[in-house]
Scaffold this active site. Structure first.
Site, PDB file in Angstrom:
ATOM      1  N   ARG A 258      35.725  18.412  68.688  1.00 44.55           N
ATOM      2  CA  ARG A 258      34.984  19.417  69.445  1.00 44.55           C
ATOM      3  C   ARG A 258      34.120  18.761  70.506  1.00 44.55           C
ATOM      4  NH1 ARG A 258      33.744  23.890  64.691  1.00 44.55           N
ATOM      5  NH2 ARG A 258      35.929  23.903  63.995  1.00 44.55           N
ATOM      6  N   ARG A 273      26.256  17.757  63.798  1.00 44.93           N
ATOM      7  CA  ARG A 273      27.038  18.292  64.908  1.00 44.93           C
ATOM      8  C   ARG A 273      27.683  17.126  65.645  1.00 44.93           C
ATOM      9  NH1 ARG A 273      27.047  23.200  67.091  1.00 44.93           N
ATOM     10  NH2 ARG A 273      25.178  23.796  65.955  1.00 44.93           N
ATOM     11  N   GLU A 345      25.145  26.111  58.313  1.00 41.87           N
ATOM     12  CA  GLU A 345      26.506  26.576  58.054  1.00 41.87           C
ATOM     13  C   GLU A 345      27.417  25.459  57.522  1.00 41.87           C
ATOM     14  OE1 GLU A 345      28.438  28.373  61.483  1.00 41.87           O
ATOM     15  OE2 GLU A 345      30.381  27.693  60.746  1.00 41.87           O
ATOM     16  N   SER A 348      32.955  28.916  57.045  1.00 43.25           N
ATOM     17  CA  SER A 348      33.090  30.123  57.825  1.00 43.25           C
ATOM     18  C   SER A 348      34.452  30.691  57.457  1.00 43.25           C
ATOM     19  CB  SER A 348      33.054  29.733  59.303  1.00 43.25           C
ATOM     20  OG  SER A 348      33.104  30.878  60.103  1.00 43.25           O
ATOM     21  N   ARG A 385      30.578  17.742  57.224  1.00 46.67           N
ATOM     22  CA  ARG A 385      29.188  18.200  57.277  1.00 46.67           C
ATOM     23  C   ARG A 385      28.589  18.428  55.881  1.00 46.67           C
ATOM     24  NH1 ARG A 385      27.493  23.466  60.775  1.00 46.67           N
ATOM     25  NH2 ARG A 385      27.509  22.074  62.589  1.00 46.67           N
TER      26      ARG A 385
END
Length: 422
Positions: A258, A273, A345, A348, A385
């Site tokens: 990403r 992140r 988070e 998801s 994460r």
RNA sequence: GGAGACGUCGCAUAGUUCGGCCUAGUGCACCACCCUGCUAAGGUGGAGAGGGGUUUAAACUCCUCCGUGGGUUCAAAUCCCACCGUCUCCGCCA
């Protein structure tokens, strides 16, 4: 792509959804107009084409003067056929463009509004408390020689890192535990390509508003995927599946990339992140009427994983405005991260209903023998994460970290990760 | 990367020479029915995908699809161009 039938029969439902998302409801009327123009252009073009075909046959059979006359007539017709065909193509393209920009109608009950309007469905487990000053995952990572951010930056730039020693083992342990969980639930494991063609990237909806989040390799016209969802959705593109027999479930293991273009300065510390991480992703193809039940199952499996990691978490129903265009509903599970005093988070899971499948042309056969788009769903089962929450939650005063019981078999029975001196 | 061969309706194939009788034929598999006393053989029929029109629905009807996209032509599976993919050989390589 939304259901064009729904657009014609119940445009108000789509308007309502667009408003809840904070998106344009006027697009619906634009789409309706484009649909009418498209259909009349097709009818006109096809009628003339039929005339041309029958005339062409007469030309083939005719002789002498008759033939010459018919030929002249046919030649004159050809130009108009071409013109009308072009108009039909243009009308079709316009329709596709407008309809394609309509987001998936949300499922009833999804909270309206933006990011902050989520609804908490439940909070599970008690938040970790410490009678010492807890260290954050970066500090713990250094003490345990598990995470090396400095060298990650040296080699690849900001937002890159090395998992070293026990850190690397911990990630593999987590991923393997997730894989075993998926296998136990009947998922077929897949190790997926992380470079995909433009049409697959587009079909899964990742070239929409978040296109600048995606790495692109112009020399080869390929995209690096930010999740194996892309490859898993593309896996059965252009196919007719037998989902009447039950959901088809895949667990995709891949590295994810990403650009994090829009998040400068956000979560800059550690591995919360990053540009590259690993993920085990669940992906399901299912009958449309079973999608919501499947969505609940996916959340339940995710919760089982977080519980196995002995984490405190909450499940939220993400607000309409914070959904991707493909999702009709999305549940996030956020784990409590002690040093941030916040939920972050970890998973998801989205119910894309038939939206994604329609674009990728993934269908099943109905009882009457017709084809119809399937529903697709996806959800995280483990990612890099998670190490943040695991390390911080289970840390002890001396910097050691207790290994959650369920994870121990994947680390050779290791119960405590000890700081590395020297 | 180089050279050659190839890409047709689930699979296999016919059709491409020389454009029109291709509304893409056939075999296998598939579905329904018939026949047959026995998991066989035979017979009849059906059956691809997408999109228009019409319709409560079905039926009907029209258009498109021969790897993809362009082009030539009154007319393209068939001719031309580009691209994608597959196979074989050569080169390179973990």
């Amino acid at each position: 792509m939304i259901d064009p039938q729904l657009l014609r029969e119940n445009p108000e439902a789509i308007r309502t959804s667009q408003r809840a998302r904070g998106a344009s409801a006027d697009l619906v009327d634009a789409a309706l107009g484009a649909d009418i123009r498209r259909r009349s252009a097709i009818s006109e073009s096809e009628a003339l084409r039929a005339t041309q075909k029958s005339l062409g046959k007469k030309v083939a059979q005719a002789q002498g003067d008759d033939k010459a006359a018919l030929l002249a007539q046919a030649q004159e017709l050809a130009g108009r056929v071409k013109q009308l065909a072009q108009e039909a193509t243009d009308a079709e393209a316009e329709f596709t463009l407008i309809v394609g920009s309509l987001a998936n109608p949300i499922i009833e009950g999804v909270p309206a509004g933006g990011e902050e309007n989520f609804v908490t469905l439940r909070e599970v487990g008690s938040k970790a408390t410490f009678d010492f000053e807890p260290r954050d995952h970066v500090e713990l990572g250094e003490m345990l020689k598990a995470i090396d951010v400095t060298r990650g930056v040296k080699v690849s730039g900001s937002r890159f890192y090395f998992l070293t020693g026990i850190g690397a083992r911990l990630e593999l342990a987590l991923m393997n535990m997730a894989l075993d969980k998926a296998l136990a639930e009947g998922f077929t494991p897949l190790i997926t390509p992380t470079l995909v063609r433009p049409e697959i990237m587009r079909g899964t909806g990742f070239l929409g508003e978040h296109a600048d989040e995606v790495y692109y390799l112009p020399a080869d016209d390929l995209y690096l995927t930010g999740t194996s969802e892309v490859a898993l959705a593309g896996f059965h593109s252009d196919e007719i599946l037998d989902v009447a027999a039950g959901p088809m479930r895949y667990a995709g293991w891949s590295t994810c990339y990403r650009r994090e273009a829009g998040s400068a300065g956000k979560d800059n510390r550690g591995i919360l992140r990053v540009h590259q991480f690993n993920k085990l992703e669940m992906f399901t193809y299912v009958l449309p009427e079973e999608a919501e039940a499947e969505h609940d199952r996916l959340v339940a499996w995710q919760e089982a994983m977080l519980q196995a990691c002995e984490l405190s978490y909450r499940v939220i129903d993400v607000a309409a405005g914070d959904l991707g265009s493909s999702a009709a509903r999305k549940y996030d599970i956020e784990a409590w991260v002690p040093t941030q005093g916040a939920y972050r988070e970890l998973t998801s899971t989205s119910n894309c209903t038939t939206y994604q499948a329609r674009r990728l042309d993934i269908r099943y056969r109905t009882e009457s023998g017709k084809t119809a788009p399937v529903a697709t769903l996806n959800g995280t089962l483990a990612t890099t994460r998670w190490l943040v929450a695991i390390l911080e939650t289970h840390q002890q005063e001396d910097g050691s970290v207790r290994v959650p019981v369920a994870l121990r078999p994947y680390l050779g029975g290791l119960e405590v990760i000890e700081p590395v001196r020297r």
